[in-house]
Scaffold this active site. Sequence first.
Site, short mmCIF file in Angstrom:
data_model
loop_
_atom_site.label_atom_id
_atom_site.label_comp_id
_atom_site.label_asym_id
_atom_site.label_seq_id
_atom_site.Cartn_x
_atom_site.Cartn_y
_atom_site.Cartn_z
N LYS A 1 0.84 -1.20 0.00
CA LYS A 1 0.00 0.00 0.00
C LYS A 1 0.87 1.25 0.00
O LYS A 1 1.49 1.59 1.01
CB LYS A 1 -0.94 0.06 1.21
CG LYS A 1 -1.99 1.15 0.99
CD LYS A 1 -2.59 1.72 2.24
CE LYS A 1 -1.83 2.86 2.85
NZ LYS A 1 -1.79 4.12 2.08
N GLY B 1 6.87 4.68 8.48
CA GLY B 1 6.03 5.87 8.64
C GLY B 1 6.17 6.44 10.03
O GLY B 1 7.21 6.28 10.67
N SER B 2 5.10 7.06 10.51
CA SER B 2 5.18 7.75 11.80
C SER B 2 5.17 6.77 12.97
O SER B 2 4.60 5.67 12.88
CB SER B 2 4.00 8.72 11.93
OG SER B 2 2.78 8.01 11.87
N THR B 3 5.76 7.17 14.07
CA THR B 3 5.78 6.35 15.27
C THR B 3 4.36 6.11 15.79
O THR B 3 4.01 5.02 16.23
CB THR B 3 6.67 7.02 16.34
OG1 THR B 3 8.02 6.96 15.87
CG2 THR B 3 6.58 6.33 17.68
N GLU B 4 3.53 7.14 15.67
CA GLU B 4 2.14 7.03 16.13
C GLU B 4 1.41 5.89 15.41
O GLU B 4 0.79 5.03 16.03
CB GLU B 4 1.47 8.38 15.85
CG GLU B 4 0.10 8.53 16.39
CD GLU B 4 -0.58 9.77 15.81
OE1 GLU B 4 0.11 10.63 15.22
OE2 GLU B 4 -1.81 9.85 15.94
N GLY C 1 2.83 3.52 13.73
CA GLY C 1 3.56 2.28 14.03
C GLY C 1 3.03 1.60 15.29
O GLY C 1 2.86 0.38 15.33
N GLU D 1 9.75 0.74 10.78
CA GLU D 1 10.79 1.75 10.59
C GLU D 1 10.10 3.09 10.76
O GLU D 1 9.32 3.50 9.91
CB GLU D 1 11.42 1.58 9.20
CG GLU D 1 12.79 2.21 9.10
CD GLU D 1 12.72 3.61 8.56
OE1 GLU D 1 12.60 4.55 9.40
OE2 GLU D 1 12.77 3.78 7.34
N CYS E 1 13.34 10.39 7.54
CA CYS E 1 13.19 9.88 8.91
C CYS E 1 14.48 10.02 9.71
O CYS E 1 14.45 10.20 10.91
CB CYS E 1 12.71 8.44 8.89
SG CYS E 1 13.62 7.43 7.73
N GLU F 1 9.17 15.13 15.94
CA GLU F 1 9.57 15.06 14.54
C GLU F 1 8.78 16.10 13.74
O GLU F 1 7.55 16.06 13.70
CB GLU F 1 9.29 13.65 14.00
CG GLU F 1 9.85 13.45 12.62
CD GLU F 1 9.78 11.99 12.15
OE1 GLU F 1 8.70 11.37 12.29
OE2 GLU F 1 10.80 11.48 11.66
P1 NAP Z 1 1.76 7.96 8.40
O1 NAP Z 1 0.34 8.29 8.70
O2 NAP Z 1 2.53 7.17 9.38
O3 NAP Z 1 1.76 7.22 6.98
C1 NAP Z 1 2.61 6.20 6.55
C2 NAP Z 1 1.81 5.12 5.83
O4 NAP Z 1 0.93 4.47 6.75
C3 NAP Z 1 0.91 5.65 4.73
O5 NAP Z 1 0.82 4.71 3.68
C4 NAP Z 1 -0.41 5.78 5.46
O6 NAP Z 1 -1.52 5.85 4.64
C5 NAP Z 1 -0.40 4.55 6.29
N1 NAP Z 1 -1.31 4.57 7.44
C6 NAP Z 1 -1.77 5.64 8.12
N2 NAP Z 1 -2.59 5.25 9.12
C7 NAP Z 1 -2.64 3.90 9.08
C8 NAP Z 1 -3.32 2.91 9.85
N3 NAP Z 1 -4.11 3.23 10.88
N4 NAP Z 1 -3.15 1.62 9.51
C9 NAP Z 1 -2.36 1.26 8.49
N5 NAP Z 1 -1.71 2.14 7.72
C10 NAP Z 1 -1.83 3.46 8.01
O7 NAP Z 1 2.55 9.26 8.10
P2 NAP Z 1 1.94 10.63 7.48
O8 NAP Z 1 0.57 10.88 8.02
O9 NAP Z 1 2.08 10.57 6.03
O10 NAP Z 1 2.95 11.69 8.06
C11 NAP Z 1 2.81 12.13 9.41
C12 NAP Z 1 4.16 12.25 10.06
O11 NAP Z 1 4.77 10.97 10.10
C13 NAP Z 1 5.16 13.10 9.34
O12 NAP Z 1 5.00 14.44 9.58
C14 NAP Z 1 6.45 12.55 9.86
O13 NAP Z 1 6.73 13.10 11.11
C15 NAP Z 1 6.16 11.10 10.02
N6 NAP Z 1 6.66 10.30 8.87
C16 NAP Z 1 7.76 9.53 9.06
C17 NAP Z 1 8.25 8.81 7.99
C18 NAP Z 1 9.45 7.95 8.11
O14 NAP Z 1 10.08 7.63 7.11
N7 NAP Z 1 9.82 7.52 9.29
C19 NAP Z 1 7.65 8.87 6.74
C20 NAP Z 1 6.50 9.66 6.60
C21 NAP Z 1 6.03 10.36 7.67
P3 NAP Z 1 -1.93 7.30 4.03
O15 NAP Z 1 -1.08 7.38 2.83
O16 NAP Z 1 -3.34 7.25 3.71
O17 NAP Z 1 -1.61 8.31 5.08
#
Ligand code: NAP
Length: 497
Positions: free
Chosen positions: A191, A244-247, A249, A266, A300, A401
Amino acid sequence: MGIAARLESSVERFLAAPVRKMLIDGKWVEAASGKTFDTLNPATGEVLARVAEGDAEDVDRAVRAARRAFDGGPWRRMRPAERERLLLRIADLIEAHAEELAELETLDNGKTLADSRSVDVPSAAATFRYYAGWVNKLTGDTNPSDEAFFNFTLREPVGVCGQIIPWNFPLLLAAWKLAPALACGNTCVLKPAEQTPLTALRLGELLEEAGVPAGVVNIVPGFGPTAGAALVRHPMVDKIAFTGSTEVGKEIQRESAATLKRVSLELGGKSPNIVFADADVEAAVEGALVGVFFNQGQVCCAGTRLFVERKLHDEFAERLAKTAAGMKQGSGLDPETRIGPLVSQEQLERVTGYLEIGKREGARVLTGGERNTAKGLERGYFVKPTVFTGVRNDMRIAREEIFGPVVAVIPFKDEDDAVLQGNDTLYGLAAGVWTRDIGRAHRVARAIRAGTVWVNCYNVFDPASPFGGYKESGYGRELGRYALDLYTQVKSVWLRV
Ligand code: NAP
Ligand code: MG
């Protein structure tokens, strides 16, 4: 679209489809609901393409296809040499379509075309090539045992892998997920992030062209709380790999418990980049810039907490701010651009929100500190490269972050203080150390609790070198031979002789 004239014709063709469909069981299909969503060009806010919006029903079809392809399909019986060749073909196809993929990535994510060309696309190809090399090296052991028995181990694939990736390196992270999973004989449901689904979908076409059998890789674009969550809950999925985000995760780990899936995460970071006064200052300034402004700071492992030894602090911050202020900002397609837009309106609001928080907390803006609405940039999601000084490690801008082009410069007294402050974070993804003292370099590299430490460099990667987090930056190591542990399980076989 004004930019169209400069694009590869293949990119225009790709974007021109009325709906970019999803890949399920070797077929390109619309969502069961018929729903679509738009993906935007972050430099202009314009719609780039309309994409099929996967939800639970689509995920279920994709998972069942992956299950069939794993349990009964030709994939598991494929000879290692053939699977190796297939992965090499994928790498070749990525390279053959490098310019097209680079342009698509820049349009969808905003990153500079120079970066897409020199980092994202070649590194994606290199990742497939690296894991092609592992296919015929996944060996087991023969173990000492009573001579009445023969005991050996097999390294078997885990099964159906659900892989969820973010928007900051859309093609590259698809490669980090798919290449080791496929090398080990798994099947996948990927996804991509809602903001950046395009290169993953184009990669899906290339996988088909390379000869990946139907159902082995399924690509379902959609939203996290719907498509992503359905993948995490699906009982036929054996493993979830998430970046993705720690939250999110944490949410994924909780949700996976119900079906006891294997999970690798990660997650975020707030990495310390530590500059000692004995460092090559010019190299350290350049390294600090790369550390925090690469990919608009949407990395990240970005070195967002820049610790500088007190006697060097003021001079260093000035030099950093001066260079940051001179970085040209604009559309990623413009060859002059060094800093592109953030990925989305949401990220723009998040990052500018932190700029206000930083100011309220009493940090001083040396440069930047606001959205960039210069002529031509008004409709894009541009934030000026920002250097904060007067930051304490307990301020929110030093703890949370931000994921934008924002660096917090923090002074330190000596080596112990640098390590103490550097480790004073919930995260542990990466760190940098700048010094000419080799003993100190070794000591600090050992003392920092993070998955990667760069000495006199930053953001260096290779498919052979493991990457992953300590603490709340997650667990499991991607890349290198360590990723093979994520995507295999060990079976012990006893034979009576
Ligand atoms: P995110 O919500 O953690 O998104 C990462 C992935 O997870 C996306 O494909 C997202 O789908 C999916 N996702 C979101 N909620 C989910 C759930 N409940 N169950 C399964 N999958 C889910 O990150 P974001 O909202 O794009 O960004 C928010 C913050 O996360 C950023 O500002 C940054 O601080 C952090 N972040 C960290 C990394 C990293 O490489 N460590 C990368 C991106 C963001 P959607 O595409 O629909 O959101
Ligand atoms: Mg999200």
